[in-house]
Design a protein around this motif. Structure first.
Motif, PDB file in Angstrom:
ATOM      1  N   GLY A  59     -15.984  61.593  11.214  1.00 37.70           N
ATOM      2  CA  GLY A  59     -15.326  61.466   9.908  1.00 37.70           C
ATOM      3  C   GLY A  59     -16.432  61.521   8.866  1.00 37.70           C
ATOM      4  N   MET A  60     -17.065  60.413   8.655  1.00 40.49           N
ATOM      5  CA  MET A  60     -18.263  60.334   7.816  1.00 40.49           C
ATOM      6  C   MET A  60     -18.963  59.040   8.199  1.00 40.49           C
ATOM      7  N   TRP A  61     -19.647  59.052   9.291  1.00 42.39           N
ATOM      8  CA  TRP A  61     -20.356  57.893   9.871  1.00 42.39           C
ATOM      9  C   TRP A  61     -19.387  56.742  10.147  1.00 42.39           C
ATOM     10  N   ALA A  62     -18.154  57.033  10.493  1.00 38.76           N
ATOM     11  CA  ALA A  62     -17.194  55.926  10.458  1.00 38.76           C
ATOM     12  C   ALA A  62     -16.371  55.690  11.725  1.00 38.76           C
ATOM     13  N   THR A 118     -13.215  47.169  -1.183  1.00 37.41           N
ATOM     14  CA  THR A 118     -12.370  48.303  -0.802  1.00 37.41           C
ATOM     15  C   THR A 118     -13.144  49.400  -0.074  1.00 37.41           C
ATOM     16  N   GLY A 119     -14.467  49.260   0.028  1.00 38.61           N
ATOM     17  CA  GLY A 119     -15.294  50.277   0.693  1.00 38.61           C
ATOM     18  C   GLY A 119     -16.754  49.929   0.512  1.00 38.61           C
ATOM     19  N   GLY A 120     -17.619  50.904   0.813  1.00 38.83           N
ATOM     20  CA  GLY A 120     -19.050  50.648   0.751  1.00 38.83           C
ATOM     21  C   GLY A 120     -19.579  50.525  -0.677  1.00 38.83           C
ATOM     22  N   SER A 121     -19.122  51.416  -1.563  1.00 36.19           N
ATOM     23  CA  SER A 121     -19.620  51.367  -2.951  1.00 36.19           C
ATOM     24  C   SER A 121     -19.307  50.022  -3.596  1.00 36.19           C
ATOM     25  N   THR A 122     -18.099  49.533  -3.354  1.00 30.50           N
ATOM     26  CA  THR A 122     -17.715  48.260  -3.971  1.00 30.50           C
ATOM     27  C   THR A 122     -18.398  47.076  -3.272  1.00 30.50           C
ATOM     28  N   ALA A 123     -18.785  47.259  -2.006  1.00 33.48           N
ATOM     29  CA  ALA A 123     -19.559  46.198  -1.331  1.00 33.48           C
ATOM     30  C   ALA A 123     -20.945  46.108  -1.971  1.00 33.48           C
ATOM     31  N   VAL A 124     -21.548  47.278  -2.240  1.00 36.64           N
ATOM     32  CA  VAL A 124     -22.867  47.305  -2.882  1.00 36.64           C
ATOM     33  C   VAL A 124     -22.759  46.793  -4.317  1.00 36.64           C
ATOM     34  N   ASP A 125     -21.744  47.243  -5.020  1.00 36.27           N
ATOM     35  CA  ASP A 125     -21.522  46.806  -6.397  1.00 36.27           C
ATOM     36  C   ASP A 125     -21.419  45.281  -6.443  1.00 36.27           C
ATOM     37  N   ALA A 152     -32.199  57.277  -1.272  1.00 41.16           N
ATOM     38  CA  ALA A 152     -31.192  56.291  -0.882  1.00 41.16           C
ATOM     39  C   ALA A 152     -29.819  56.750  -1.371  1.00 41.16           C
ATOM     40  N   TYR A 153     -28.785  56.376  -0.636  1.00 34.34           N
ATOM     41  CA  TYR A 153     -27.431  56.525  -1.167  1.00 34.34           C
ATOM     42  C   TYR A 153     -26.715  55.190  -1.009  1.00 34.34           C
ATOM     43  N   HIS A 154     -26.228  54.658  -2.133  1.00 39.01           N
ATOM     44  CA  HIS A 154     -25.565  53.361  -2.067  1.00 39.01           C
ATOM     45  C   HIS A 154     -24.146  53.395  -2.626  1.00 39.01           C
ATOM     46  N   GLY A 155     -23.672  54.546  -3.101  1.00 40.50           N
ATOM     47  CA  GLY A 155     -22.276  54.585  -3.508  1.00 40.50           C
ATOM     48  C   GLY A 155     -22.011  55.300  -4.813  1.00 40.50           C
ATOM     49  N   SER A 156     -20.767  55.215  -5.239  1.00 41.07           N
ATOM     50  CA  SER A 156     -20.304  56.002  -6.386  1.00 41.07           C
ATOM     51  C   SER A 156     -19.686  55.179  -7.506  1.00 41.07           C
ATOM     52  N   ALA A 225     -31.987  48.287   0.497  1.00 47.92           N
ATOM     53  CA  ALA A 225     -32.463  49.327   1.415  1.00 47.92           C
ATOM     54  C   ALA A 225     -31.492  49.531   2.571  1.00 47.92           C
ATOM     55  N   GLU A 226     -31.272  50.798   2.904  1.00 54.19           N
ATOM     56  CA  GLU A 226     -30.551  51.105   4.146  1.00 54.19           C
ATOM     57  C   GLU A 226     -31.573  50.992   5.282  1.00 54.19           C
ATOM     58  N   PRO A 227     -31.221  50.349   6.392  1.00 51.35           N
ATOM     59  CA  PRO A 227     -32.175  50.283   7.512  1.00 51.35           C
ATOM     60  C   PRO A 227     -32.671  51.679   7.899  1.00 51.35           C
ATOM     61  N   ALA A 230     -29.354  57.064   5.427  1.00 53.72           N
ATOM     62  CA  ALA A 230     -28.376  57.877   6.148  1.00 53.72           C
ATOM     63  C   ALA A 230     -28.169  59.236   5.489  1.00 53.72           C
ATOM     64  N   SER A 231     -27.429  59.277   4.372  1.00 55.97           N
ATOM     65  CA  SER A 231     -27.147  60.601   3.820  1.00 55.97           C
ATOM     66  C   SER A 231     -28.365  61.199   3.124  1.00 55.97           C
ATOM     67  N   GLY A 232     -29.444  60.431   2.981  1.00 55.51           N
ATOM     68  CA  GLY A 232     -30.721  61.013   2.534  1.00 55.51           C
ATOM     69  C   GLY A 232     -31.343  61.871   3.629  1.00 55.51           C
ATOM     70  N   GLU A 260     -25.908  48.124   5.217  1.00 57.40           N
ATOM     71  CA  GLU A 260     -25.572  48.565   6.582  1.00 57.40           C
ATOM     72  C   GLU A 260     -24.207  49.256   6.639  1.00 57.40           C
ATOM     73  N   VAL A 261     -23.846  49.920   5.551  1.00 59.93           N
ATOM     74  CA  VAL A 261     -22.564  50.629   5.527  1.00 59.93           C
ATOM     75  C   VAL A 261     -22.506  51.651   6.676  1.00 59.93           C
ATOM     76  N   VAL A 262     -23.639  52.269   6.980  1.00 58.86           N
ATOM     77  CA  VAL A 262     -23.665  53.240   8.080  1.00 58.86           C
ATOM     78  C   VAL A 262     -24.158  52.609   9.385  1.00 58.86           C
ATOM     79  N   THR A 263     -25.218  51.788   9.298  1.00 63.55           N
ATOM     80  CA  THR A 263     -25.851  51.305  10.540  1.00 63.55           C
ATOM     81  C   THR A 263     -25.096  50.152  11.190  1.00 63.55           C
ATOM     82  N   ALA A 288     -19.141  48.611   5.616  1.00 65.05           N
ATOM     83  CA  ALA A 288     -17.844  49.279   5.389  1.00 65.05           C
ATOM     84  C   ALA A 288     -17.621  50.231   6.573  1.00 65.05           C
ATOM     85  N   LYS A 289     -17.081  51.399   6.333  1.00 64.59           N
ATOM     86  CA  LYS A 289     -16.943  52.458   7.347  1.00 64.59           C
ATOM     87  C   LYS A 289     -16.578  51.940   8.746  1.00 64.59           C
ATOM     88  N   GLY A 290     -17.583  51.702   9.596  1.00 64.78           N
ATOM     89  CA  GLY A 290     -17.339  51.282  10.986  1.00 64.78           C
ATOM     90  C   GLY A 290     -16.618  49.956  11.115  1.00 64.78           C
TER      91      GLY A 290
HETATM   92  N1  PLP Z   1     -23.930  52.755   1.287  1.00 63.07           N
HETATM   93  C1  PLP Z   1     -24.288  53.664   2.202  1.00 63.07           C
HETATM   94  C2  PLP Z   1     -25.547  53.465   2.982  1.00 63.07           C
HETATM   95  C3  PLP Z   1     -23.482  54.802   2.416  1.00 63.07           C
HETATM   96  O1  PLP Z   1     -23.855  55.735   3.294  1.00 63.07           O
HETATM   97  C4  PLP Z   1     -22.286  54.925   1.684  1.00 63.07           C
HETATM   98  C5  PLP Z   1     -21.402  56.089   1.887  1.00 63.07           C
HETATM   99  O2  PLP Z   1     -21.705  57.042   2.560  1.00 63.07           O
HETATM  100  C6  PLP Z   1     -21.969  53.951   0.737  1.00 63.07           C
HETATM  101  C7  PLP Z   1     -22.797  52.865   0.583  1.00 63.07           C
HETATM  102  C8  PLP Z   1     -20.722  54.054  -0.073  1.00 63.07           C
HETATM  103  O3  PLP Z   1     -19.626  53.772   0.695  1.00 63.07           O
HETATM  104  P1  PLP Z   1     -18.144  54.269   0.269  1.00 63.07           P
HETATM  105  O4  PLP Z   1     -18.179  55.749   0.291  1.00 63.07           O
HETATM  106  O5  PLP Z   1     -17.275  53.651   1.335  1.00 63.07           O
HETATM  107  O6  PLP Z   1     -17.837  53.722  -1.062  1.00 63.07           O
END
Ligand code: PLP
Length: 456
Positions: A59-62, A118-125, A152-156, A225-227, A230-232, A260-263, A288-290
């Motif tokens: 799906g997308m690491w999920a 509601t997802g990874g972005s809002t967890a980081v937020d 790094a990618y942490h969300g939208s 930091a992502e361990p 991931a999408s980098g 750890e949204v991905v790991t 999130a995700k997994g």
């Molecule tokens: N943090 C990491 C490490 C991610 O890889 C992602 C999404 O790929 C996010 C946060 C954002 O998660 P979401 O797309 O569920 O908002």
């Protein structure tokens, strides 16, 4: 058949004209012809023409437990009939409370306070807002800057996107740059020629120390930091990196957020990678995700007892953490997460990943023999193959390689996720050894065909 065909033409039109996809390219707006995922079971997805494709990106690491699980559908349906939703502001519910307890059990050390999102972005937020909030209560309102890293990618959301360091995503959207500093690339393969891995590690740790000192520790709230980035491009930092960075953070009274949204949830063979793989005890983990294997949207910001203790009870100054979503701790998503965790436990998926990883990584590494492959890397069931050929317009050429590999692989029965010139893999954790071989055999063929085409 014809009716179906015509119906489908209509659906394609609706997709093109009305459905704005993430990262939508506007030059092609209304014209992009996407493949449709219409059905899925286990590690396979079927497209609208009935072609079976291996789900390379999960799906997308999920999709940890694989697609189409009946037990999951039953657990979701049961919760919908019991209580689908109630406001989490005043009332609670059993499913979410049980899930919070379960996450506290499996998260490392004293990470016992779970804020659902509601997802990874809002967890980081939420994590970022929480560290700001905490410093306000502690009487340090100037301590707000977050240190993140290139790639790094942490969300939208505005705040999580501000912390994302992927240069190519930054062109057209704004960020709040006053709140963030970026550390340079930690990819050991990009280190200067002749530099040892140990010296590279020292340099990367010193980068952080120097950045905190330069910015003033009194102004720096946290490192995020992502361990593994991931999408980098599945960038595994040099060994010992996270532990040493955490020491630097402790020295300067800076918090450490492990994204750890991905790991999380088994991708590296453990519930969370921070402690079990990288030997660190972060202050906050975002997930999130997994967590639900992507069956329903949910994220979690898991906060340590230690950093909660000094702002609660008699230390709270009467503050409330005014952050929350209508769907924080949604009972149906919580029921899905509980079932997901139960399946991971019952099927010993964490052990399975640990056993299968060496073979998976071996197959990733072997692709390095192909001439257009310039680097391979990964860990657990995460892998990346980077390809390149010298060109005048490197970015366009790189993009084309990724797109061509993707196209060939789809014809051969594999979905890849091209990130410019990289293909990243994170298949469902239920994948077998034979299926790993099937996946990499197709990828190898897809890369060979791309190479032959480029040679003309
Ligand atoms: N943090 C990491 C490490 C991610 O890889 C992602 C999404 O790929 C996010 C946060 C954002 O998660 P979401 O797309 O569920 O908002």
């Amino acid at each position: 058949m014809d009716t179906h065909h015509n119906d489908f033409k209509e659906i394609i039109k609706l997709d093109q004209e009305n459905f704005v996809h993430p990262w939508e390219g506007l030059a092609e707006l209304g014209k992009t012809r996407r493949t449709f995922a219409e059905h899925a079971e286990g590690i396979y997805v079927w497209d609208e023409e009935g072609n079976r494709l291996i789900d390379g990106p999960g799906g997308m690491w999920a999709i940890q437990i694989g697609h189409g699980r009946k037990e999951m559908a039953d657990a979701i349906a049961k919760q919908v009939l019991e209580i689908p939703y109630y406001s989490p502001w005043g009332l609670s519910n059993s499913a979410t409370s049980r899930l919070a307890g379960k996450i506290a059990d499996i998260a490392p050390g004293d990470l016992n306070h779970v804020f659902f999102t509601t997802g990874g972005s809002t967890a980081v937020d939420t994590a970022l807002r929480f560290v700001h909030f905490r410093n306000n209560i502690l009487g340090k309102p100037q301590k707000k800057i977050i240190i993140s890293r290139q790639k790094a990618y942490h969300g939208s959301t505005y705040l999580s996107a501000t912390m994302s360091g992927k240069e190519r995503d930054k062109g057209w959207l704004d960020q709040e740059s006053r709140l963030v500093r970026f550390l340079p690339d930690v990819n050991p393969f990009r280190r200067p020629e002749g530099m040892s891995a140990e010296d590279f590690l020292d340099e990367k740790v010193n980068d952080l120390d120097a950045m905190i000192t330069e910015t003033g520790a009194e102004n720096v709230a946290a490192v995020i930091a992502e361990p593994i980035l991931a999408s980098g491009g599945v960038i595994v930092p040099p060994e010992g990196y996270h532990a040493r960075c955490l020491e630097v953070c402790r020295k300067h009274d800076v918090l450490y957020i492990s994204d750890e949204v991905v790991t999380g949830f088994g991708r590296l063979g453990h519930w969370f990678a921070s402690a079990d793989v990288f030997g660190i005890q972060p202050d906050i983990i975002t997930s999130a995700k997994g967590l639900t294997s992507g069956y329903l949207p949910m994220g979690a910001c898991i906060i340590s007892e230690r950093i909660m203790a000094d702002i609660s009870g008699e230390h709270s100054r009467g503050a409330s953490f005014s952050n929350g979503y209508t769907y924080s701790g949604h009972p149906v998503c919580a029921a899905a997460a509980l079932k997901n965790i139960e399946i991971i436990e019952q099927e010993n998926l964490l052990e399975h990943v640990r056993e299968l990883s060496p073979h998976f990584q071996n197959r990733v590494k072997k692709l390095g023999r192909l001439p257009i492959v310039c680097d391979t890397r990964g860990m657990g069931l995460m892998g990346c193959v980077e390809c390149s050929v010298d060109a005048d317009d490197q970015l366009e050429s790189d993009k084309e390689i990724g797109a061509r590999i993707d196209e060939h692989c789809q014809k051969l029965g594999l979905i890849v996720r091209p990130l410019i010139n990289m293909c990243v893999f994170s298949p469902p954790l239920v994948i077998t050894k034979a299926q790993v071989d099937e996946m990499f055999d197709i990828l190898e063929e897809g890369i060979r065909l791309t190479e032959a085409e480029l040679r003309g």
